[in-house]
Scaffold this motif. Structure first.
Motif, mmCIF file in Angstrom:
data_model
loop_
_atom_site.group_PDB
_atom_site.id
_atom_site.type_symbol
_atom_site.label_atom_id
_atom_site.label_comp_id
_atom_site.label_asym_id
_atom_site.label_seq_id
_atom_site.Cartn_x
_atom_site.Cartn_y
_atom_site.Cartn_z
ATOM 1 N N PHE A 236 56.573 15.027 6.359
ATOM 2 C CA PHE A 236 56.563 15.595 5.008
ATOM 3 C C PHE A 236 57.821 15.221 4.215
ATOM 4 O O PHE A 236 58.165 15.895 3.252
ATOM 5 C CB PHE A 236 56.424 17.116 5.084
ATOM 6 C CG PHE A 236 55.028 17.571 5.422
ATOM 7 C CD1 PHE A 236 54.068 17.703 4.433
ATOM 8 C CD2 PHE A 236 54.674 17.821 6.728
ATOM 9 C CE1 PHE A 236 52.777 18.090 4.730
ATOM 10 C CE2 PHE A 236 53.384 18.216 7.058
ATOM 11 C CZ PHE A 236 52.429 18.354 6.056
ATOM 12 N N ASP A 239 57.286 14.963 0.529
ATOM 13 C CA ASP A 239 56.701 16.128 -0.141
ATOM 14 C C ASP A 239 57.802 17.113 -0.521
ATOM 15 O O ASP A 239 58.348 17.812 0.335
ATOM 16 C CB ASP A 239 55.688 16.806 0.782
ATOM 17 C CG ASP A 239 54.841 17.853 0.064
ATOM 18 O OD1 ASP A 239 55.299 18.368 -0.975
ATOM 19 O OD2 ASP A 239 53.733 18.148 0.543
ATOM 20 N N THR A 290 49.235 21.523 2.465
ATOM 21 C CA THR A 290 50.035 21.005 3.577
ATOM 22 C C THR A 290 49.302 21.195 4.903
ATOM 23 O O THR A 290 49.420 20.359 5.802
ATOM 24 C CB THR A 290 51.416 21.683 3.640
ATOM 25 O OG1 THR A 290 51.253 23.111 3.690
ATOM 26 C CG2 THR A 290 52.257 21.323 2.442
ATOM 27 N N ARG A 293 46.917 18.343 5.049
ATOM 28 C CA ARG A 293 47.635 17.097 5.358
ATOM 29 C C ARG A 293 47.976 17.017 6.839
ATOM 30 O O ARG A 293 47.904 15.943 7.446
ATOM 31 C CB ARG A 293 48.918 17.003 4.526
ATOM 32 C CG ARG A 293 48.718 16.674 3.070
ATOM 33 C CD ARG A 293 50.044 16.300 2.414
ATOM 34 N NE ARG A 293 50.538 15.019 2.896
ATOM 35 C CZ ARG A 293 51.756 14.530 2.638
ATOM 36 N NH1 ARG A 293 52.599 15.230 1.905
ATOM 37 N NH2 ARG A 293 52.118 13.358 3.095
ATOM 38 N N GLN A 294 48.338 18.166 7.413
ATOM 39 C CA GLN A 294 48.632 18.182 8.851
ATOM 40 C C GLN A 294 47.414 17.764 9.664
ATOM 41 O O GLN A 294 47.518 16.960 10.592
ATOM 42 C CB GLN A 294 49.075 19.579 9.273
ATOM 43 C CG GLN A 294 50.430 20.007 8.744
ATOM 44 C CD GLN A 294 50.699 21.464 9.025
ATOM 45 O OE1 GLN A 294 50.587 21.940 10.145
ATOM 46 N NE2 GLN A 294 51.035 22.218 7.983
#
Length: 573
Positions: A236, A239, A290, A293-294
Motif C-alpha cells: 500500500f 495509497d 483497501t 485490494r488486499q
C-alpha cells in the motif's frame, strides 16, 4: 537495512519441541494426559451451562435491563476466564451488531483491548531476557503499566533514545499450553459435531480448525508479524489513505515487538470520529476498498480486522496494526473472486455457479444446473440492498438449507477470508447500518477487470462481456459508467492497454468477436456504440486518441500489423 533472525522460534509443549502447528504432535501429547482435556472440557461446560441456565431463568421471570446488563458482563467474564481462544471468538462477535444485542455488544467490544493484564515484572523481565539489555538501556521512556491488554499480549507506550514514540508489544507468558489444548478439544469436537451443525461443512471443519491453529502459531511469532507488516506496507505504499506502523527490528524478538506509535480513533468510537470532523462513510469506504485490494489485487490480506486493530488517524487515513493473522491467495483465486462479484452484480448465476466450482465450494463433478435457481433465490436480492438488510448472516441462514440439499462445502482456505469479510461487514454496520457495501465494492471490481493486466483476468473480463456467444453491450456500459464515476479512474490507460491487447496475437479471437458483435442480428449496432461514446467522449479528445493509437502501434512490428489487418478482412467477408 532490515535485520532479523530467520530462524523460526521453538515452542515447547512439556518435553516436546515443535516449530509450527502440528495437530498430530499435539494429539499425541494430550492423548497421554487425558485428565487435562477432561478438566478443560468440564470447565467449558460448567461456565456455559450455568450461563445458559441463568439466561433461561431471566427469560422465564421476565428479562429486565438490569438482568441483561448483568448477563452481558458475565459473558465477557466467562470468555476472559476461558482464555485466548474464547476471547478471539468474543472479538469476532463484537463486530456483529446484527447478531448481538446492544448490551452484550458493549461488553464484548471491551475484549479488544480491555482484558486483564499480567504482571509488569514478568513483562519487563521478558523484554530484558529477549533483547539482552536492561529496560533503561533500551527505552528512554516506558509507561509504568500497560496501556492495553489483548488476548495474546499487552502493550506499553514508550520512547526510544532516538526520539521516536513507540508501542511495545509483550507476549503473554505460557500461551502454548492453553492454545494447544483448546485446539485439540476443538478438533475432537469437530469430528463429532460436524454432522449436527447448521452448515454442512463435513470433514472440512477440521481443516478450518487446522488453518486457525496454523495462524495462531504464526500470530505468536512477532518476527513473522514484523515481516507481515513490512510486506503490507509495501503493498500500500502508493495509497495515501492507508497507514502502517514502522517496525524497529533492533528492539524486536519472537516475543517482543517494538513498532511506531499510531495516534487515532478506534473505528468503534463513532462519536469521537464525528467530533473530529471525519466522515464515517469515507472511513468505511477506505476500509472496504483497501479490503478488496488486499483480496483481489495483492492476495495478502489482514484476517483479523476487528476494531482494536483498525484506527481512523487524525488526518482521516485508515491505520492497520497487528499483522499476526495474515494469509496469501494465489492469482487464480483472486481473479475468480473478482469474477464472482461481477457475476453476482450482473445476476449471472450460471457463471457464478461455475466460479463456485473453480473456488472449491462445489466439486468439479457437480451438476450445477439444478443449483442455479437456488442461487438466484438466495442471492437475488443482493444488488442494491444495504448491509443491514442483506449481509453474511442472511446468506448463511439461506445457504444452511442449500448445503443439505446441494453438495456445497467451505474450502479451508476460505475460512479466514470469510472471517475477514464478516468482520469488515460488522464494522460497516457499526458506523452506518444503511451503508451500501455493494456501491463501493462493485466500482473497484469493475476497474480491476477493465484494467486487467494478466491473461487470466482478461479472460475473466471476456467471460463477463460475452455470454452465449453474444456481446453484452449493457454490461460494458454499466461497468464503464460505474468505474468512471470514481475520480481516481482514468479511462485512457485502460483504452491504451485494450488497444495493445487487440493488436496482439492473444487478441486475435477478441478482434473477430468484436466485429461480429458490431454486426450481429443482421444490423449495425450504432446505438450501443453511440451510448458508449456519449459516456466517454469527454475523456477522448482527438489528440489523446491519436497518442493512444500511436503508442499502441509503436509496440508492434510491421509484420505484426500486416498479420492483424487480414484478420479484420476475414471477419467481414
Amino acid at each position: 537495512m532490515t535485520q532479523y533472525s530467520s530462524v523460526s522460534p521453538d515452542y515447547r509443549l512439556g518435553s516436546t519441541t515443535i516449530k509450527r502447528y502440528d495437530h498430530e504432535a499435539i494429539a499425541r501429547y494430550y492423548f497421554w494426559r487425558p485428565w487435562r482435556a477432561l478438566w478443560r472440557t468440564l470447565s467449558i461446560i460448567w461456565f456455559f451451562g450455568g450461563f445458559a441456565l441463568r439466561l433461561w431463568l431471566d427469560k422465564r421471570n421476565g428479562e429486565t435491563e438490569k438482568s441483561r446488563s448483568r448477563r452481558a458482563n458475565e459473558l465477557r467474564d466467562i470468555l476472559t476466564r476461558l482464555g485466548p481462544t474464547f476471547i478471539k471468538v468474543g472479538q469476532a462477535l463484537s463486530t456483529r451488531p446484527d447478531l448481538i444485542k446492544p448490551d452484550f455488544l458493549e461488553e464484548l467490544i471491551k475484549l479488544q483491548d480491555q482484558l486483564p493484564s499480567f504482571s509488569n515484572a514478568i513483562a519487563f523481565a521478558l523484554i530484558e531476557k529477549d533483547l539482552g539489555r536492561s529496560i533503561n538501556d533500551i527505552y528512554r521512556e516506558i509507561s509504568p503499566n500497560p496501556i492495553a491488554a489483548a488476548s495474546l499480549a499487552q502493550v506499553y507506550r514508550g520512547r526510544l533514545y532516538s526520539g521516536e514514540e513507540v508501542a511495545i508489544k509483550v507476549q503473554r507468558p505460557q500461551l502454548l499450553p492453553v492454545l494447544t489444548l483448546d485446539l485439540y478439544l476443538m478438533r475432537i469436537g469437530a469430528k463429532f459435531l460436524a454432522p449436527y451443525l447448521p452448515l454442512n461443512l463435513g470433514h472440512d471443519l477440521t481443516l478450518i480448525i487446522d488453518e486457525f491453529g496454523i495462524k495462531l502459531f504464526e500470530e505468536i511469532d512477532y518476527i513473522n508479524e514484523g515481516r507481515n507488516a513490512e510486506k503490507f506496507a509495501a503493498n500500500f505504499s502508493d495509497d495515501p489513505t492507508v497507514k502502517v506502523p514502522s517496525i524497529y527490528w533492533e528492539y524486536t524478538s519472537s516475543r517482543i515487538l517494538t513498532l511506531e506509535w499510531i495516534n487515532g480513533y478506534k473505528l468503534s468510537e463513532l462519536d469521537r470520529i464525528r467530533a473530529a470532523g471525519l466522515n464515517p462513510d469515507r472511513i468505511i469506504e477506505i476500509g472496504v476498498t483497501t479490503g478488496l485490494r488486499q483480496l483481489l489485487e495483492h492476495g495478502f490480506f489482514h484476517a483479523d480486522p476487528h476494531p482494536g486493530n483498525l484506527f481512523a488517524t487524525f488526518d482521516g487515513r485508515m491505520a492497520y496494526i497487528d499483522f499476526g493473522m495474515m494469509d496469501q491467495l494465489d492469482n487464480h483465486t483472486k481473479e475468480t473472486i473478482a469474477s464472482s462479484i461481477v457475476q453476482l452484480i450482473n445476476q449471472d448465476y450460471q457463471t457464478l455457479a461455475r466460479d463456485f466450482v473453480e473456488l472449491g465450494f462445489l466439486s468439479p463433478k457437480t451438476d450445477i444446473h439444478p443449483i442455479i435457481p437456488a442461487l438466484e433465490k438466495v442471492l437475488g436480492k443482493a444488488v442494491g440492498e444495504s448491509v443491514g438488510d442483506f449481509n453474511f448472516k442472511t446468506i448463511t441462514d439461506e445457504f444452511s438449507e442449500l448445503m443439505y440439499e446441494y453438495p456445497f462445502r467451505v474450502p479451508a482456505k476460505f475460512a479466514l477470508i470469510i472471517r475477514s469479510l464478516v468482520t469488515q461487514e460488522g464494522l460497516a454496520l457499526s458506523l452506518n447500518p444503511d451503508f451500501k457495501i455493494v456501491e463501493i465494492s462493485y466500482p473497484y471490481v469493475a476497474r480491476r477487470l477493465l484494467t486487467a493486466e494478466t491473461p487470466e483476468l482478461r479472460r475473466k473480463l471476456l467471460a463477463v462481456l460475452f455470454k452465449d456467444g453474444k456481446f453484452q453491450w449493457q454490461r460494458l456500459e454499466n461497468m464503464l459508467a460505474i468505474a468512471s464515476a470514481d475520480s481516481g479512474f482514468d479511462i485512457l490507460p485502460t483504452a491504451q492497454m485494450g488497444f495493445q491487447y487487440l493488436m496482439s496475437e492473444e487478441g486475435e479471437e477478441i478482434r473477430r468477436m468484436l466485429i461480429l458483435a458490431l454486426i450481429e442480428d443482421d444490423r449495425l449496432h450504432t446505438e450501443e456504440v453511440q451510448r458508449l461514446w456519449l459516456l466517454l467522449k469527454d475523456e477522448f479528445k482527438p489528440q489523446k486518441l491519436l497518442n493512444i493509437a500511436w503508442s499502441g502501434l509503436r509496440t508492434f512490428s510491421g509484420d505484426r500489423i500486416a498479420a492483424v489487418l487480414p484478420s479484420f478482412a476475414q471477419t467481414q467477408s
